[in-house]
Design an enzyme around this catalytic site. Structure first.
Site, short mmCIF file in Angstrom:
data_model
loop_
_atom_site.label_atom_id
_atom_site.label_comp_id
_atom_site.label_asym_id
_atom_site.label_seq_id
_atom_site.Cartn_x
_atom_site.Cartn_y
_atom_site.Cartn_z
CB SER A 187 0.27 12.89 -2.75
OG SER A 187 0.44 11.64 -3.39
CG LEU A 215 2.53 16.95 -7.18
CD1 LEU A 215 3.53 16.54 -6.10
CD2 LEU A 215 3.21 17.83 -8.22
NE ARG A 216 -1.00 9.27 -6.85
CZ ARG A 216 -0.08 8.31 -7.03
NH1 ARG A 216 0.20 7.90 -8.26
NH2 ARG A 216 0.55 7.77 -6.00
CG ASN A 240 -2.10 1.00 1.01
OD1 ASN A 240 -2.54 1.25 -0.11
ND2 ASN A 240 -2.57 1.60 2.10
CG HIS A 288 -14.53 50.25 -27.30
ND1 HIS A 288 -14.34 49.93 -25.98
CD2 HIS A 288 -13.61 51.20 -27.60
CE1 HIS A 288 -13.36 50.66 -25.49
NE2 HIS A 288 -12.89 51.44 -26.45
CG ASP A 298 3.25 5.45 -4.59
OD1 ASP A 298 3.82 5.66 -3.51
OD2 ASP A 298 2.64 6.34 -5.21
CB SER A 323 -25.18 22.14 -39.03
OG SER A 323 -26.47 22.06 -38.46
CE LYS A 366 -23.56 27.29 -39.19
NZ LYS A 366 -24.23 26.89 -37.93
CB SER A 378 8.22 8.57 -0.52
OG SER A 378 8.15 7.33 0.11
#
Length: 486
Positions: free
Chosen positions: A362, A365-366, A112, A193, A114, A317, A323, A145
């Site tokens: 963590s 970051l994956r 459990n 504009h 990695d 379309s 289109k 780690s």
């Protein structure tokens, strides 16, 4: 035909779990469109940002650290490796396969954890080699780690930048620069504009985007990718307890720079991720500029300045056969928005971690590759859209010919030079809210008897398509200006 076993719902309702057919992962069943609908386009990123890509990077870092230890004279228990041992390590670091990574996932079911699973798989491999079998416990030596993870993330980002992101940005800039050169001498009516404004050249307006994008591209490339190898809280505690006579910060400096990264000398358990925030901020700025480009080109298509090359078999379309929609620029804009949302969250979240470390980084970051994936999809869509553009020169000219009021600016400016009273006010009364034509404008100029005859004649020769300042010159000087940026 056998049926698949039902699968529980991803979220329980607190009562009986909802049963659902278990589907094997494929482009049809993937939850994320990056792995589904766009999976073929994203295939190269799977080598970098997938679970396999992360494991592969971790393996490389662990092996290079063991080799680094072997080069430290005071670590006599490891000592210099033979050429044969280094060859075994090099091969394992560079050829670690998906099947090898599956071994890691199998062990992770027990641990459990990695990173620990990576260590155990490597020890199994090393045990088969007599020289490496003697130094098994120097695998992952003195590491937390995050020593392994932060360097792995750095290597992943570095590979993605060099192989995919920067080359794709360069292609986008090159294509927009091509438009700038091709349309340098094409006058066009501007709009500020949303209203008619002083004319420019289509090429110059393209050059604006090329220059802006190039500035951000250089900033993306300039962000240093940082790393650390300093142990559980950033002080080399475990290292020094075992080998107090080694300058471990110098060893870490050599190791991290040897990976092609830059050492961050002040860290906690984690490398603080500030550089990731800087990197994603720079990519997001590039993306924002590209959204601006996508929207402008979309608008030019809507005005009829550009037609789009049709492709046999394509449907615009489901109900309107005529289109030809600007879907490439729309897809680009949508994916850029997704990319920026993800990267902006990461840029805001990653630099924040409680005390010396919490785990909130963590799971975030994956997703390193998700924002980059949507960015690359966008760049491809923009490039595809550009490849379909066909300028309608007649429509661009017609737009200018319907906007003679824009000559109010140069006329009142010349009147100022020659001391004609209230020039702005006179042109305002003549043009604001009025329909101005070539004949009415020339009649107005003819009545400016306070101006010298030759000046008045020059103004009568002025047209909206001649009133573009140095726009064409700016477009033609783009490459020179881009070189100055470098």
């Amino acid at each position: 035909m056998a049926t698949q076993a039902p699968e529980q719902s991803a979220v329980s309702n607190g009562k009986e779990p909802v049963q659902a057919e278990k589907l094997e992962l494929s482009e049809l069943t993937a939850v994320s469109p990056l792995d589904g609908r766009y999976g073929r386009s994203m295939h190269p990123l799977r080598h970098i940002f997938s679970e396999y890509g992360l494991i592969r990077a971790r393996v490389a870092v662990e092996i290079r650290w063991l080799q680094q230890l072997a080069s430290v004279p005071q670590v006599t228990e490891v000592g210099p490796f033979s050429g044969e041992a280094n060859a075994v390590l090099d091969k394992l670091a560079t050829t670690f396969s998906v099947q090898d990574a599956q071994e890691v996932k199998t062990i992770e079911c027990t641990t459990n954890h990695d990173v620990k699973a990576v260590e155990y798989v490597l020890k199994q491999r090393f045990a088969a080699h007599p020289e490496l079998a003697k130094v098994l416990e120097f695998t992952h030596f003195a590491c937390t780690s995050e020593d392994i993870n932060n360097l792995s993330h750095g290597l992943m980002l570095q590979e993605a930048l060099q192989k995919h992101v920067l080359p794709a940005m360069d292609l986008v800039i090159a294509e927009i620069s091509r438009l700038a050169a091709e349309y340098a001498d094409v006058p066009m009516l501007c709009r500020t504009h949303g209203q008619t404004a002083t004319p420019s050249a289509m090429g110059k307006e393209m050059a604006v985007f090329a220059y802006r994008l190039q500035r951000q591209r250089l900033q993306v490339a300039a962000v240093p990718i940082l790393g650390k190898m300093a142990g559980a809280t950033g002080n080399y505690n475990a290292h020094m307890s075992a080998y107090p006579d080694v300058d471990w910060q110098q060893v870490a400096q050599q190791f991290v720079t040897g990976l092609g990264l830059e050492l961050n000398p002040y860290v906690t358990q984690i490398e603080p991720h500030d550089y990731i925030a800087e990197l994603f901020g720079a990519i997001a700025r590039f993306n924002n500029i590209l959204i601006d480009f996508d929207r402008d080109v979309w608008s030019y298509i809507s005005l009829g300045f550009f037609k789009q090359r049709t492709i046999a078999g394509e449907v615009g379309s489901s109900t309107m056969p005529h289109k030809v929609n600007p879907i490439d620029f729309e897809n680009s804009e949508g994916n850029l928005g997704l990319a920026n949302a993800i990267m902006e969250h990461m840029a805001n979240k990653l630099p924040i971690s409680r005390w010396q470390r919490d785990l909130t980084d963590s799971t975030v970051l994956r997703n390193l590759g998700v924002g980059i994936g949507h960015s690359l999809l966008s760049y491809s869509s923009t490039l595809r859209g550009i490849s379909k553009l066909q300028l309608d020169a007649d429509r661009v000219h017609q737009d200018l010919d319907n906007a003679w009021e824009v000559l109010a600016e140069p006329i009142q400016t010349v009147m100022r030079r020659y001391g004609v009273p209230e020039p702005y006010e006179k042109l305002k009364a003549f043009t604001r809210g009025q329909k101005v034509t070539q004949s009415s404008m020339q009649a107005f100029v003819a009545g400016l008897t306070d101006l010298p005859d030759d000046v008045r004649q020059d103004l009568q020769q002025l047209t909206p398509w001649k009133y573009i300042g140095n726009a064409a010159q700016q477009a033609k000087q783009l490459q020179q200006q881009l070189k100055h940026l470098k």
